[in-house]
Design a protein around this motif. Structure first.
Motif, mmCIF file in Angstrom:
data_model
loop_
_atom_site.group_PDB
_atom_site.id
_atom_site.type_symbol
_atom_site.label_atom_id
_atom_site.label_comp_id
_atom_site.label_asym_id
_atom_site.label_seq_id
_atom_site.Cartn_x
_atom_site.Cartn_y
_atom_site.Cartn_z
ATOM 1 N N LEU A 1 27.121 119.769 58.832
ATOM 2 C CA LEU A 1 26.109 118.859 58.323
ATOM 3 C C LEU A 1 25.962 119.039 56.816
ATOM 4 N N ARG A 2 25.688 117.961 56.138
ATOM 5 C CA ARG A 2 25.360 118.005 54.713
ATOM 6 C C ARG A 2 23.855 117.822 54.570
ATOM 7 N N LEU A 3 23.182 118.848 54.064
ATOM 8 C CA LEU A 3 21.727 118.817 53.916
ATOM 9 C C LEU A 3 21.402 118.697 52.434
ATOM 10 N N ALA A 4 21.069 117.486 52.015
ATOM 11 C CA ALA A 4 20.776 117.221 50.611
ATOM 12 C C ALA A 4 19.655 116.197 50.535
ATOM 13 N N ALA A 5 18.776 116.372 49.546
ATOM 14 C CA ALA A 5 17.647 115.463 49.368
ATOM 15 C C ALA A 5 16.935 115.822 48.075
ATOM 16 N N PRO A 6 16.130 114.899 47.529
ATOM 17 C CA PRO A 6 15.324 115.258 46.355
ATOM 18 C C PRO A 6 14.415 116.452 46.622
ATOM 19 N N LEU A 7 13.874 116.530 47.854
ATOM 20 C CA LEU A 7 13.005 117.640 48.238
ATOM 21 C C LEU A 7 13.408 118.171 49.609
#
Length: 229
Positions: free
Chosen positions: A6-12
């Protein structure tokens, strides 16, 4: 042996394993309990569901870009119990800003991983990275590979090659049975029931990697905290 990546990326993002009451902290990388919570939401499991099948998966995460720490304040209003009096108090909440991680779940049952992958493509409930205010950016899924967890995390494509920020990269993963070299964390979900949240323990180890490669058309700039003055 297969691994779902999984790719876990976000602004927060926010991955707290020791948050209590008005103080909500975050770890430096995704927690196993937090990511399993996201899988449970995708599967549509109730909060009091049996999580043993998910908790038994070997979990690991690779830090491609460590996020900056953001400390936020929330003002909360509530009514005192057995009273009409309104009270106001402050909660403290930490977040990771602009972090990128690659997380993996290892299993000998590829069909079970395919079930999880399908649930993440068509989630029953909205997905978020630790807190409801932290929806993930796409792509979330990197696919299933027929490799063990450590190999899959080592060989997966770096997700930070287009950034100007170059950070040290490392892997944190569950130790294998009989391996007692790692640290012990209370981060294995047993129940998400609001009446009795319960977590077990897991042993983890860290593997440091070489610096993230930076593409030729990107210039890595040094940060000068005094430049604005």
């Amino acid at each position: 042996m297969s691994t779902l990546l999984l790719r876990l990326a976000a602004p927060l993002q926010a991955w707290g394993t020791d948050s209590k009451f008005e103080t909500r902290r975050t770890d430096q990388e995704p927690s196993k309990s937090g990511v399993i919570g996201m899988l449970a939401a995708a599967l549509g499991l109730p909060r009091d569901a049996d999580l043993s099948a998910l908790a038994a998966l070997r979990f690991g995460v690779r830090v491609d870009r460590a996020g900056d720490l953001l400390h936020d304040f929330h003002t909360v209003k509530a009514i005192k119990r057995n009273s009409t009096e309104e009270i106001t108090y402050i909660t403290h909440r930490d977040y990771l800003v602009d972090a990128i991680f690659v997380a993996g779940f290892e299993s000998t049952d590829r069909k079970f991983l395919e079930k999880l992958e399908n649930a993440l493509r068509h989630p029953c409930y909205p997905l978020f990275l630790g807190r409801r205010s932290c929806p993930p950016t796409l792509p979330l899924l990197l696919g299933i590979c027929d490799k063990d967890l450590e190999t899959a995390l080592r060989e997966a494509e770096n997700q930070n090659t287009k950034s100007r920020r170059q950070t040290y990269r490392y892997i944190r993963l569950d130790c294998k049975p009989g391996d007692f070299e790692g640290a012990v964390l209370q981060d294995v979900p047993i129940s998400f029931s609001p009446y009795k949240r319960e977590f077990g323990y897991r042993r983890v180890k860290e593997i440091w990697l070489q610096d993230a490669p930076v593409s030729e058309d990107v210039t890595v700039e040094e940060h000068d905290a005094m430049a604005e003055l």
